[in-house]
Write an enzyme that holds these catalytic residues in place. Structure first.
Site, PDB file in Angstrom:
ATOM      1  N   ASP A 202       5.909  12.927  -2.863  1.00 48.05           N
ATOM      2  CA  ASP A 202       5.768  12.666  -1.399  1.00 48.05           C
ATOM      3  C   ASP A 202       7.001  13.314  -0.647  1.00 48.05           C
ATOM      4  OD1 ASP A 202       4.962  12.019   1.139  1.00 48.05           O
ATOM      5  OD2 ASP A 202       4.278  10.180   0.751  1.00 48.05           O
ATOM      6  N   GLU A 204       6.750  14.244   2.639  1.00 43.66           N
ATOM      7  CA  GLU A 204       6.334  13.827   4.177  1.00 43.66           C
ATOM      8  C   GLU A 204       5.368  15.052   4.577  1.00 43.66           C
ATOM      9  OE1 GLU A 204       5.225  12.010   6.221  1.00 43.66           O
ATOM     10  OE2 GLU A 204       6.783  10.927   6.471  1.00 43.66           O
ATOM     11  N   ASN A 205       4.396  14.485   5.119  1.00 46.61           N
ATOM     12  CA  ASN A 205       3.494  15.443   5.546  1.00 46.61           C
ATOM     13  C   ASN A 205       2.773  16.220   4.454  1.00 46.61           C
ATOM     14  OD1 ASN A 205       3.405  14.514   8.493  1.00 46.61           O
ATOM     15  ND2 ASN A 205       4.955  15.762   8.570  1.00 46.61           N
ATOM     16  N   ASP A 280       5.557   6.407   6.833  1.00 45.72           N
ATOM     17  CA  ASP A 280       5.215   5.892   8.021  1.00 45.72           C
ATOM     18  C   ASP A 280       4.416   4.587   7.803  1.00 45.72           C
ATOM     19  OD1 ASP A 280       2.732   6.545   6.974  1.00 45.72           O
ATOM     20  OD2 ASP A 280       2.374   8.273   8.455  1.00 45.72           O
ATOM     21  N   HIS A 399     -16.521  -8.077  -2.909  1.00 52.44           N
ATOM     22  CA  HIS A 399     -15.949  -8.400  -1.785  1.00 52.44           C
ATOM     23  C   HIS A 399     -15.959  -7.276  -0.918  1.00 52.44           C
ATOM     24  CE1 HIS A 399     -11.966  -6.659  -2.756  1.00 52.44           C
ATOM     25  NE2 HIS A 399     -12.273  -7.001  -4.046  1.00 52.44           N
ATOM     26  N   HIS A 446     -14.785 -21.333  -1.042  1.00 51.57           N
ATOM     27  CA  HIS A 446     -15.707 -21.675  -0.171  1.00 51.57           C
ATOM     28  C   HIS A 446     -14.987 -22.336   1.311  1.00 51.57           C
ATOM     29  CE1 HIS A 446     -15.377 -26.101  -0.609  1.00 51.57           C
ATOM     30  NE2 HIS A 446     -14.850 -25.736  -1.724  1.00 51.57           N
ATOM     31  N   ASP A 471     -10.476 -25.732  -2.989  1.00 52.81           N
ATOM     32  CA  ASP A 471     -11.562 -24.914  -2.513  1.00 52.81           C
ATOM     33  C   ASP A 471     -11.583 -23.588  -3.503  1.00 52.81           C
ATOM     34  OD1 ASP A 471     -12.086 -26.402  -0.381  1.00 52.81           O
ATOM     35  OD2 ASP A 471     -11.260 -25.065   1.233  1.00 52.81           O
TER      36      ASP A 471
HETATM   37  O1  AHR Z   1     -12.562  -7.119   0.355  1.00 52.67           O
HETATM   38  C1  AHR Z   1     -11.402  -6.237   0.805  1.00 52.67           C
HETATM   39  C2  AHR Z   1     -11.767  -4.707   0.950  1.00 52.67           C
HETATM   40  O2  AHR Z   1     -12.736  -4.466   1.880  1.00 52.67           O
HETATM   41  C3  AHR Z   1     -12.425  -3.960  -0.196  1.00 52.67           C
HETATM   42  O3  AHR Z   1     -11.993  -3.890  -1.406  1.00 52.67           O
HETATM   43  C4  AHR Z   1     -13.106  -2.900   0.454  1.00 52.67           C
HETATM   44  O4  AHR Z   1     -14.657  -2.496  -0.121  1.00 52.67           O
HETATM   45  C5  AHR Z   1     -13.551  -3.159   1.931  1.00 52.67           C
HETATM   46  O5  AHR Z   1     -12.819  -2.078   2.687  1.00 52.67           O
HETATM   47  O1  AHR Z   2       3.280  12.856   3.042  1.00 57.90           O
HETATM   48  C1  AHR Z   2       2.006  12.042   3.104  1.00 57.90           C
HETATM   49  C2  AHR Z   2       2.459  11.135   3.919  1.00 57.90           C
HETATM   50  O2  AHR Z   2       1.971  11.454   5.238  1.00 57.90           O
HETATM   51  C3  AHR Z   2       3.528  10.221   4.231  1.00 57.90           C
HETATM   52  O3  AHR Z   2       3.747   9.152   3.243  1.00 57.90           O
HETATM   53  C4  AHR Z   2       3.212   9.436   5.419  1.00 57.90           C
HETATM   54  O4  AHR Z   2       4.410   9.273   6.100  1.00 57.90           O
HETATM   55  C5  AHR Z   2       2.453  10.577   6.250  1.00 57.90           C
HETATM   56  O5  AHR Z   2       1.480   9.923   6.846  1.00 57.90           O
END
Ligand code: AHR
Ligand code: AHR
Length: 481
Positions: A202, A204-205, A280, A399, A446, A471
């Site tokens: 990575d 950047e961009n 970012d 979920h 729950h 719970d």
């Molecule tokens: O439940 C958390 C996340 O929500 C799941 O992984 C995804 O399917 C949804 O964005």
């Molecule tokens: O370079 C990929 C991603 O682009 C970086 O991690 C992030 O800072 C930007 O959104």
């Protein structure tokens, strides 16, 4: 010797060294990481069992017994105080209070090293660590090396599961302002051969698999459970390398010139350190980190090869993700609530909604079926389990936005992972707590008679700490129908 002793011998010393699993210098006896428990907010530091050794996971287990724990700090072992803590908001907000990212569950990624238990850092989407005020990390076009040991089977296509050098402002300040290891299947910029996941850089961009964006077919899909990922850069030059962290040697997937796009040559590294997020604070990625370092100077391939041999000798191996009373694949089960005053209720569903209802031997067959589930091997991880509805074939508890639903299996990786749960011993001492595979800070809960995956304290009302242990604990018995 530890990995950082080897880098030092090579003339490219570690300036940051992070691991929750082991010491990375042979003489290191200090703290590896700090955990905070849910019951009283107390913290403790976890150190190696001996100088240079594996983390004292038993100390964590006893400190966190009968409650939840989060990893609050991953200490820098170099003496430079380049510790990693909860990542702050930047270009993007995290999901926690104040726009911070979430912290990882302390027991989310159990492994063994040479047979001794330790815990990695399981990064769910929304989780991230950062240090924006570092000491000795490369800036500008200065040379650096990095390696990280990661779970090669835990990834997604979100941006960006990274470890390494990023912006000190947590904002995207332009091309070349990052130089970090990336792992996953994000395909907006670079890709390697096959369908991924890939080790990329990575910068950047752009995630780079080679000297340009797009396909570098020499960057292979990673297939090992444990991988070693290497990215290094110096003026005019950089490289990606990788290996199975449990055997064999590093291969070089790219070594050559900087991208021929404005900003990447020379580089503009800023010297912050990120884990699990983009520069970012993009925080939709997932992955698991066990250990990693950043160096001053461009390590030789020979030095990195000796580090890989050291990682292999550490003998990373898997261990069970489940505990408590066995929930056998192939059985049909019911889940009884254990919270006092609610303990005649069972997990059931009404259409897609998962709720609790009072079910008895004289209930209707329809109600009995709606409260009965077939246990199958985990759709997203066969070490864990999934629960298929007894009245709606091919529909499973999953979920979505942290609410439990009964939905038809659409065959996607997302569905499979959202439908995978790793039961643990019930946190209140009864039955099981049914933990979400992809969000180990969260378990079936729950709340107002509706089911969620809840963390112990968090931004949602269903994360309330009151009654949490009760719970999330269910007695798993025979199915009604
Ligand atoms: O439940 C958390 C996340 O929500 C799941 O992984 C995804 O399917 C949804 O964005
Ligand atoms: O370079 C990929 C991603 O682009 C970086 O991690 C992030 O800072 C930007 O959104």
């Amino acid at each position: 010797a530890g990995p950082c002793d080897l880098y030092a011998s090579g003339g490219t010393p570690c300036v940051a060294a992070h691991s929750t699993t082991r010491a990375l210098f042979s003489a290191y006896t200090g703290s590896l990481y700090q955990v905070k428990r849910g019951s009283d907010g107390a913290t403790t530091n976890i150190a190696p069992l001996s100088a240079g050794g594996v983390a004292n996971a038993a100390a964590q287990d006893s400190f966190c017994a009968s409650t939840t724990c989060l990893i609050t700090t991953i200490f820098d072992q170099t003496g430079r105080s380049n510790h990693l803590t909860q990542a702050p908001p930047g270009g993007f907000n995290g999901p926690d209070t104040g726009g911070f990212d979430n912290l990882a569950a302390a027991d989310g990624a159990p492994v063994t090293l040479n047979g001794q238990k330790a815990y990695g850092v399981f990064i769910s989407p929304g989780t991230g660590y950062r240090n924006d005020k570092t000491n000795g990390i490369a800036v500008g076009d200065a040379a650096q090396g990095m390696y990280a040991v990661l779970d090669g089977t835990h990834f997604n296509n979100g941006c960006c599961f990274d470890y390494g050098n990023a912006e000190t402002s947590a904002h995207d300040t332009g091309n070349g302002h990052m130089e970090a290891i990336y792992f996953g299947t994000e395909t907006t910029w670079g890709t390697g051969s096959g369908s991924g996941p890939w080790i990329m850089a990575d910068l950047e961009n752009g995630l780079f698999s080679g000297g340009t964006t797009g396909l570098n077919s020499a960057d292979p899909t990673q297939t090992s459970r444990f991988i070693t990922a290497v990215v290094k850069g110096e003026p005019g030059m950089w490289a990606i390398r990788g290996a199975n962290a449990a055997s064999g040697a590093l291969s070089t997937f790219y070594s050559g010139a900087r991208p021929n796009v404005a900003g990447y040559n020379p580089m503009h590294k800023e010297g912050a350190i990120i884990l699990g997020i983009g520069g970012d604070n993009s925080n939709s990625a997932q992955g698991t980190f066990y250990e990693g370092v950043m160096t001053s100077g461009y390590p030789t391939d020979a030095t990195e090869n000796s580090v890989q041999a050291n990682v292999v000798a550490a003998k990373y191996a898997t261990t069970s993700l489940v505990s408590g009373p066995a929930i056998a694949v192939g059985s049909a089960v019911s889940f009884r609530v254990t919270t006092p005053g609610f303990d005649t209720r069972f997990i059931a569903h009404t259409g897609a909604t998962v709720n609790t209802q009072v079910v008895t031997s004289s209930s209707t067959t329809a109600l009995k079926q709606s409260a009965s589930w077939t246990v199958v091997a985990g759709l997203g991880n066969s070490q864990c389990v999934s629960f298929e509805s007894r009245d709606t074939a091919n529909s499973y508890i999953r979920h979505v936005n942290f609410a439990l639903m009964v939905n038809a299996n659409d065959g996607t990786k997302q569905f499979h992972e959202d439908a995978t749960f790793c039961p643990k011993a019930g946190l209140n001492g009864q039955g099981n707590s049914i933990r979400a595979w992809g969000y180990p800070t969260r378990s079936f809960r729950h709340f107002n008679d509706v089911l969620f995956i809840a963390s112990n304290g968090g931004v949602d009302t269903f994360d309330a700490t009151a009654s949490y242990n009760d719970d999330i604990s269910f007695v798993v018995g025979a199915a009604f129908a």
